[in-house]
Design a protein around this motif. Structure first.
Motif, PDB file in Angstrom:
ATOM      1  N   ARG A  36     -42.006  54.085  87.419  1.00  0.00           N
ATOM      2  CA  ARG A  36     -43.369  53.698  87.830  1.00  0.00           C
ATOM      3  C   ARG A  36     -43.953  55.084  88.709  1.00  0.00           C
ATOM      4  NH1 ARG A  36     -44.972  48.302  87.393  1.00  0.00           N
ATOM      5  NH2 ARG A  36     -46.542  48.764  89.451  1.00  0.00           N
ATOM      6  N   SER A  51     -47.846  51.281  86.335  1.00  0.00           N
ATOM      7  CA  SER A  51     -46.868  51.430  85.359  1.00  0.00           C
ATOM      8  C   SER A  51     -47.349  52.492  84.363  1.00  0.00           C
ATOM      9  CB  SER A  51     -46.517  50.149  84.429  1.00  0.00           C
ATOM     10  OG  SER A  51     -47.799  49.599  84.154  1.00  0.00           O
ATOM     11  N   THR A  73     -52.274  53.759  80.841  1.00  0.00           N
ATOM     12  CA  THR A  73     -50.950  54.024  79.923  1.00  0.00           C
ATOM     13  C   THR A  73     -50.539  55.425  80.343  1.00  0.00           C
ATOM     14  OG1 THR A  73     -52.360  52.459  78.307  1.00  0.00           O
ATOM     15  CG2 THR A  73     -50.401  54.246  77.290  1.00  0.00           C
ATOM     16  N   GLY A 268     -44.893  42.144  71.888  1.00  0.00           N
ATOM     17  CA  GLY A 268     -45.104  42.374  73.107  1.00  0.00           C
ATOM     18  C   GLY A 268     -44.872  43.918  73.371  1.00  0.00           C
ATOM     19  N   THR A 270     -46.197  47.649  73.559  1.00  0.00           N
ATOM     20  CA  THR A 270     -47.200  48.330  73.926  1.00  0.00           C
ATOM     21  C   THR A 270     -47.442  49.761  73.773  1.00  0.00           C
ATOM     22  OG1 THR A 270     -46.497  48.596  76.232  1.00  0.00           O
ATOM     23  CG2 THR A 270     -47.648  46.415  75.750  1.00  0.00           C
ATOM     24  N   GLU A 271     -46.356  50.283  73.706  1.00  0.00           N
ATOM     25  CA  GLU A 271     -46.568  52.072  73.170  1.00  0.00           C
ATOM     26  C   GLU A 271     -45.396  52.442  72.433  1.00  0.00           C
ATOM     27  OE1 GLU A 271     -47.873  55.614  73.198  1.00  0.00           O
ATOM     28  OE2 GLU A 271     -48.903  53.792  74.242  1.00  0.00           O
ATOM     29  N   GLY A 290     -41.907  48.183  76.183  1.00  0.00           N
ATOM     30  CA  GLY A 290     -42.719  46.857  76.381  1.00  0.00           C
ATOM     31  C   GLY A 290     -43.325  46.847  77.745  1.00  0.00           C
ATOM     32  N   SER A 291     -43.442  45.684  78.197  1.00  0.00           N
ATOM     33  CA  SER A 291     -44.064  45.835  79.641  1.00  0.00           C
ATOM     34  C   SER A 291     -43.318  46.176  80.692  1.00  0.00           C
ATOM     35  CB  SER A 291     -44.248  44.137  80.053  1.00  0.00           C
ATOM     36  OG  SER A 291     -42.867  43.518  80.045  1.00  0.00           O
ATOM     37  N   ASP A 292     -41.968  46.685  80.374  1.00  0.00           N
ATOM     38  CA  ASP A 292     -41.078  47.051  81.622  1.00  0.00           C
ATOM     39  C   ASP A 292     -41.333  48.669  81.573  1.00  0.00           C
ATOM     40  OD1 ASP A 292     -39.614  47.667  79.448  1.00  0.00           O
ATOM     41  OD2 ASP A 292     -37.861  47.007  80.003  1.00  0.00           O
ATOM     42  N   GLY A 293     -41.900  49.124  80.383  1.00  0.00           N
ATOM     43  CA  GLY A 293     -42.115  50.427  80.363  1.00  0.00           C
ATOM     44  C   GLY A 293     -41.030  51.372  79.831  1.00  0.00           C
TER      45      GLY A 293
END
Length: 439
Positions: A36, A51, A73, A268, A270-271, A290-293
């Motif tokens: 982060r 994030s 992002t 879920g 995202t990138e 995902g959401s945890d990067g």
């Protein structure tokens, strides 16, 4: 470093941005910690974290606030202009910007100036008050990126004309050929026979909206396939895999001929960073977060079904062997591995060096082509997977080096026979201006 001279003293590692407080006693810093980005002042005290990422952190003239650009992002330039006080209370002053770079406070501290655009990736200069009222300061051809505002109100501006170029070489051509289309042309893949180039545009020519194209390497017009960032061309060259960002990020299959666009379930994610097809054309391998990067490698059927994680966050598999049974991966601490698709212990790729980019498997599965570490040239090596022998293959440099700022690592591709290749590089010509009476 002391102004009186002497050797510099290291203060902190992995700092992306830093700014002195007006009293000159402490630094505000932006740095990544545990996946982060953090804005800290003083060092160690977290005022804000995300994030995504944080850029251009600047102290107000009074030293009571820090302005910064907040990008949701990682690696993307869209986002908002924000401020945070020294107790960590954050406010968003202006949002919805597609392109956002450069920031400075007005001398009075009543406005934050920045370079941005809501419609395209060009940059205009705006100002926003602490109450959120925006106004246009300067509109000019090219990019006008704000650098600094002096105490007497003079403004330091950088005018830039960035271009991303595509260069290709095949056995049928006597020299390299420029296959760029608009202003930000980025190579994504090359067909196995070297005759088709998959690429995408994402600059002014497409109003900043990533768009996928296919073009014959022999020349001719490019064919628009659809929206998204191109990732990989199917083995039969009938489908292009692309990442389509947005509120619901997803992978799309774009037909290169007749047919309808298809979409794959994202579960879920995202990138998406890279992708490769399995030889049978029924599955794709890709690296996504995902959401945890945390990036991981996944396998997914192109005929439906959810993506299946095949690595944890310590490894990223990026290439599939010609028989579809092995993966080439970047492992922990930057090492390189061969990993069985169906599981099992990985083994190191002998001959690979730190900084190598894994590019392509040879058709017989005996060799890997890699790109060696270099900012100004494309240096190909061929690795013998059985012996670890590292053989220099080709070295290519842009014909005109003026303004070249680097080869794009993810935009270098070579065919399995090693005879055709394509690469993209950035070229930027800039001029620096000092502007008086800009209000």
């Amino acid at each position: 470093m002391p102004l009186s001279g002497g050797a510099p003293r290291e203060v902190l590692e992995d700092v992306f941005y830093a700014d002195w407080a007006p009293d000159g006693r402490n630094l505000a810093v932006v740095r990544p910690v545990d996946g982060r980005f953090r804005l800290e002042y003083p060092i160690g005290k977290v005022l804000y974290e995300t994030s995504g990422w944080i850029t251009y952190a600047r102290f107000s003239p009074k030293g009571d606030r820090i302005a910064f650009l907040d990008h949701p992002t990682l690696g993307e330039n869209y986002g908002s202009v924000s401020i945070v006080d020294l107790d960590g209370h954050k406010s968003t002053l202006s949002s919805g910007w597609k392109q956002l770079k450069g920031l400075a406070w007005s001398p009075a501290g009543d406005e934050v100036w920045f370079s941005a655009n809501r419609a395209t990736r060009s940059e205009l200069v705006y100002a926003v008050t602490l109450a959120g009222k925006e106004r246009l300061i300067l509109e000019a051809p090219g990019w006008m990126r704000l650098q600094e505002i002096s105490r007497d109100g003079r403004v330091l501006m950088l005018e830039a004309t960035p271009r991303s170029r595509i260069v290709c070489r095949t056995p049928d051509t006597a020299a390299e050929r420029d296959l760029s289309w608009f202003d930000w042309s980025t190579a994504a893949d090359l067909s196995g026979d070297g005759k088709k180039l998959l690429f995408y545009e994402w600059g002014e020519g497409v109003a900043g909206n990533p768009t996928v194209y296919l073009r014959d390497t022999g020349g001719g017009d490019a064919v628009r396939l659809g929206e998204g960032r191109a990732l990989a061309l199917s083995p039969d060259a009938k489908w292009a895999l692309a990442f389509q960002p947005g509120p619901l990020p997803r992978l799309a299959l774009l037909p290169t001929g007749p047919g309808e666009e298809k979409h794959l379930p994202s579960s879920g994610l995202t990138e998406y960073y890279s992708a490769a097809w399995f030889p049978d054309g029924n599955q794709v391998l890709f690296v996504a977060a995902g959401s945890d990067g945390q990036p991981r490698s996944y396998v997914q059927s192109v005929n439906g079904g959810q993506p299946r994680a095949i690595t944890d966050e310590t490894a990223q598999a990026v290439l599939v062997s010609p028989n579809g049974k092995m993966l080439a991966a970047v492992g922990p601490a930057g090492g390189y591995q061969l990993r069985p698709v169906d599981g099992g212990d990985p083994r190191p790729i002998r001959g690979a060096l730190a900084g190598d980019q894994l590019l392509q498997w040879s058709a017989d599965g005996r060799f890997l082509y890699v790109q060696g570490l270099s900012d100004s040239a494309v240096i190909f090596f061929r690795l013998d997977l059985a012996t670890g022998r590292r053989e220099p293959w080709k070295t290519i440099e842009p014909a005109d080096p003026v303004g070249v700022i680097g080869i794009q690592p993810a935009a270098v591709h070579i065919t399995p026979d090693g005879r055709s290749f394509v690469y993209s590089y950035w070229k930027v010509l800039t001029e620096l201006y000092l502007v008086d009476r800009l209000k």
